[in-house]
Structure formats: C-alpha cells, structure tokens
Design a protein around this motif. Structure first.
Motif, PDB file in Angstrom:
ATOM      1  N   PHE A 109     -26.146  -3.343 107.318  1.00  0.00           N
ATOM      2  CA  PHE A 109     -26.884  -2.097 107.527  1.00  0.00           C
ATOM      3  C   PHE A 109     -26.957  -1.808 109.017  1.00  0.00           C
ATOM      4  N   GLN A 110     -26.659  -0.557 109.405  1.00  0.00           N
ATOM      5  CA  GLN A 110     -26.712  -0.146 110.798  1.00  0.00           C
ATOM      6  C   GLN A 110     -27.538   1.135 110.912  1.00  0.00           C
ATOM      7  N   ARG A 111     -28.474   1.148 111.853  1.00  0.00           N
ATOM      8  CA  ARG A 111     -29.261   2.335 112.152  1.00  0.00           C
ATOM      9  C   ARG A 111     -28.865   2.818 113.539  1.00  0.00           C
ATOM     10  N   VAL A 112     -28.387   4.060 113.632  1.00  0.00           N
ATOM     11  CA  VAL A 112     -27.870   4.601 114.886  1.00  0.00           C
ATOM     12  C   VAL A 112     -28.770   5.728 115.365  1.00  0.00           C
ATOM     13  N   GLU A 113     -29.219   5.631 116.619  1.00  0.00           N
ATOM     14  CA  GLU A 113     -29.991   6.693 117.261  1.00  0.00           C
ATOM     15  C   GLU A 113     -29.117   7.316 118.341  1.00  0.00           C
ATOM     16  N   PHE A 114     -28.819   8.614 118.218  1.00  0.00           N
ATOM     17  CA  PHE A 114     -27.991   9.289 119.216  1.00  0.00           C
ATOM     18  C   PHE A 114     -28.704  10.564 119.653  1.00  0.00           C
ATOM     19  N   GLY A 115     -29.199  10.542 120.896  1.00  0.00           N
ATOM     20  CA  GLY A 115     -29.998  11.657 121.386  1.00  0.00           C
ATOM     21  C   GLY A 115     -31.266  11.803 120.570  1.00  0.00           C
ATOM     22  N   ASN A 116     -31.518  13.004 120.056  1.00  0.00           N
ATOM     23  CA  ASN A 116     -32.680  13.247 119.209  1.00  0.00           C
ATOM     24  C   ASN A 116     -32.360  13.108 117.731  1.00  0.00           C
ATOM     25  N   ASN A 117     -31.186  12.619 117.406  1.00  0.00           N
ATOM     26  CA  ASN A 117     -30.757  12.478 116.014  1.00  0.00           C
ATOM     27  C   ASN A 117     -30.641  11.004 115.644  1.00  0.00           C
ATOM     28  N   SER A 118     -30.544  10.742 114.356  1.00  0.00           N
ATOM     29  CA  SER A 118     -30.391   9.370 113.883  1.00  0.00           C
ATOM     30  C   SER A 118     -29.664   9.372 112.548  1.00  0.00           C
ATOM     31  N   GLY A 119     -29.115   8.244 112.201  1.00  0.00           N
ATOM     32  CA  GLY A 119     -28.415   8.098 110.933  1.00  0.00           C
ATOM     33  C   GLY A 119     -28.266   6.642 110.570  1.00  0.00           C
ATOM     34  N   SER A 120     -27.946   6.389 109.307  1.00  0.00           N
ATOM     35  CA  SER A 120     -27.783   5.021 108.820  1.00  0.00           C
ATOM     36  C   SER A 120     -26.436   4.863 108.130  1.00  0.00           C
ATOM     37  N   VAL A 121     -25.871   3.678 108.266  1.00  0.00           N
ATOM     38  CA  VAL A 121     -24.603   3.342 107.617  1.00  0.00           C
ATOM     39  C   VAL A 121     -24.757   1.965 106.984  1.00  0.00           C
ATOM     40  N   TYR A 122     -24.243   1.811 105.753  1.00  0.00           N
ATOM     41  CA  TYR A 122     -24.268   0.489 105.144  1.00  0.00           C
ATOM     42  C   TYR A 122     -22.889   0.137 104.591  1.00  0.00           C
ATOM     43  N   LYS A 123     -22.654  -1.166 104.487  1.00  0.00           N
ATOM     44  CA  LYS A 123     -21.369  -1.667 104.002  1.00  0.00           C
ATOM     45  C   LYS A 123     -21.620  -2.791 103.011  1.00  0.00           C
ATOM     46  N   LEU A 124     -20.935  -2.765 101.894  1.00  0.00           N
ATOM     47  CA  LEU A 124     -20.967  -3.827 100.895  1.00  0.00           C
ATOM     48  C   LEU A 124     -19.560  -4.399 100.772  1.00  0.00           C
ATOM     49  N   ASP A 125     -19.454  -5.716 100.718  1.00  0.00           N
ATOM     50  CA  ASP A 125     -18.136  -6.314 100.563  1.00  0.00           C
ATOM     51  C   ASP A 125     -18.211  -7.560  99.704  1.00  0.00           C
ATOM     52  N   GLY A 126     -17.067  -7.960  99.213  1.00  0.00           N
ATOM     53  CA  GLY A 126     -16.961  -9.168  98.408  1.00  0.00           C
ATOM     54  C   GLY A 126     -15.531  -9.646  98.410  1.00  0.00           C
ATOM     55  N   GLY A 127     -15.363 -10.967  98.275  1.00  0.00           N
ATOM     56  CA  GLY A 127     -14.009 -11.490  98.310  1.00  0.00           C
ATOM     57  C   GLY A 127     -13.947 -12.964  98.011  1.00  0.00           C
ATOM     58  N   TYR A 128     -12.865 -13.583  98.456  1.00  0.00           N
ATOM     59  CA  TYR A 128     -12.582 -14.966  98.098  1.00  0.00           C
ATOM     60  C   TYR A 128     -11.883 -15.665  99.257  1.00  0.00           C
ATOM     61  N   PHE A 129     -12.356 -16.878  99.584  1.00  0.00           N
ATOM     62  CA  PHE A 129     -11.664 -17.747 100.538  1.00  0.00           C
ATOM     63  C   PHE A 129     -10.615 -18.524  99.750  1.00  0.00           C
ATOM     64  N   PHE A 130      -9.336 -18.137  99.871  1.00  0.00           N
ATOM     65  CA  PHE A 130      -8.320 -18.737  99.012  1.00  0.00           C
ATOM     66  C   PHE A 130      -7.720 -20.020  99.579  1.00  0.00           C
TER      67      PHE A 130
END
Length: 250
Positions: A109-130
């Motif tokens: 999860f990332q919360r970004v503040e840019f000037g007087n604005n803000s936004g959030s970004v999230y990432k979900l992942d899954g995998g395998y160590f082969f």
C-alpha cells in the motif's frame, strides 16, 4: 543546502574505518538513501525504509544486495520518501507471507501526497519460489480516483557462477489500458559487493536501454554504505543517475 547534506553523507562513508565482518545473520534492516541526476544533484529523492524478517537472514548467502530475496522468508516493511522538487511525499507499507511449500502471497500500500492532492495505490501479488534462488509471480495493481488498474507477471532468478558470484536476471510484463509494458534486467555480480548490469524497458510508445553499476561497502555486519550509478542510453536526458545510502542490519 541539499547538495551540502548529500555530499557530507557521501564523504562520511569514505572516512569510516572498516571493521572485519563475520556475515552474521540479521532480522532487521533499515536504510536511508538519496537518489538524483548528476546534472541536478540537489533536486533528488530521500528515501527511508525498514524491513523485518520473521526468521534470521544469512548474509553469507549470495551477494549482499540480494540476501533478502535469496532468504525466501516472510517479512513486513515500511518506507517513506520525500521529493521536494516535485512537492511529492510517499508513505508505504508492504508484507509477504511465504508458506512451507514455497508458495507466497504479498500486499503493498502506498499513500502519495503531491501538492494539495493525494492518492493511494495498492498491489497484490502471489507466486512460487521454484528453486533456492528463483521465483515466478503474478500481480494486480489498483488505486484511488482516476488510477487505471494494471496486472502482470514477473520472473526472477539468481544463477551462481564458479569464477564470479553470479548473475541476477529478471523480467516483468505489465498490462495497462494504454499498452503492455516490458522490463528486463541483468546484473552480473563480479563479487558479493560489486555488480554491473544492463536494463531494458519497453513502455509502449518508446523503449529505453540502461547501463548500471552498484557497490555495497561493508563497514561491519551491522553497517554498510551503498553506491549506484546508471546511465540511460539513447536518451535526451543529460548526466548520470546517482544513488548513495546507508544500511543497518541487526
């Protein structure tokens, strides 16, 4: 003032006496880094980060920069960055859980503040160590407001060499509404501390090539300095991308 601070940090590394390191295991890793272009070194990005591993990580396992990846252990982390030139602050949290079967799931999860604005970004992942030094994963990225969702896949593998430490290979594909993005990286670790590499990015309307090198300067098991230098080829941008930082492990 920012130029002076970054230069003082760099000179401080050079003046520190090296202490014999025993490659002791660690569970906590904290770091502070500064990244900028050499043409505008005062307009760089400060980044602070911390990571906790649920069980000890072996520093003798592969290159120092890859110890966390090669450990294949559950972990949680946090980061905070400041980019004054663009008036951007970013706060992030992430975590990965690795099952005994070597399957893993993670979130960011990332919360970004840019000037007087803000936004959030999230990432979900899954995998395998082969195997002991490789993984394959799929991911999904979304965010607030007008952020367009993305999804993709990545693969990464470290290959041991007999005469040098080895090579770290990685590739990712990201699908967006506008286009498909491709990233490919290859970092050859001449020693456990020093690497040279190449990078390629296809961003749809354009592509870019990069040459890079990095060095992990060990002062002791608990303290290291890091340096990296890269250059975008066939680019209108002048100068070099420079990074310098400190890392504590305990």
């Amino acid at each position: 003032m920012k130029n002076v601070t970054a230069l003082a940090l760099l000179l401080g590394f050079v003046g520190l006496p090296a202490v014999a390191a025993q490659d002791a295991a660690f569970q906590h890793e904290a770091g502070l880094s500064y990244n900028a272009n050499s043409e505008e070194f005062g307009d760089g990005i400060w980044n602070a980060k911390y990571r906790y591993y649920v069980s000890p990580v072996d520093q003798a396992n592969g290159p120092y920069a890859l110890n966390g990846f090669l450990a294949q252990k559950s972990n949680v982390g946090a980061n905070y960055s400041i980019f004054d030139a663009a008036d951007v602050d970013t706060l992030g949290f992430d975590g990965t859980y690795v099952f005994d079967s070597k399957w893993f799931v993670g979130g960011q999860f990332q919360r970004v503040e840019f000037g007087n604005n803000s936004g959030s970004v999230y990432k979900l992942d899954g995998g395998y160590f082969f195997n002991d030094s490789s993984k394959v994963a799929a991911f999904y990225i979304d965010g607030s407001d007008d952020f367009e969702s993305q999804f993709g896949a990545e693969v990464r593998s470290f290959i041991d060499f007999e005469t040098t430490t080895g090579i770290d290979l990685g590739a990712s594909w990201t699908h967006t509404d506008a286009d498909d993005l491709i990233n490919i990286n290859a970092d050859w670790y001449v020693t456990k501390a020093w690497s040279v590499g190449l990078g390629y990015a296809d961003v749809g309307s354009d592509d870019a090539f990069m040459v890079k090198t990095a060095y992990w300067l060990r002062m002791s098991d608990a303290f290291s300095a890091t340096f990296d230098l890269s250059k975008d080829l066939d680019s209108d941008a002048d100068g070099y991308n420079v990074g310098v930082g400190v890392v504590g492990r305990f």
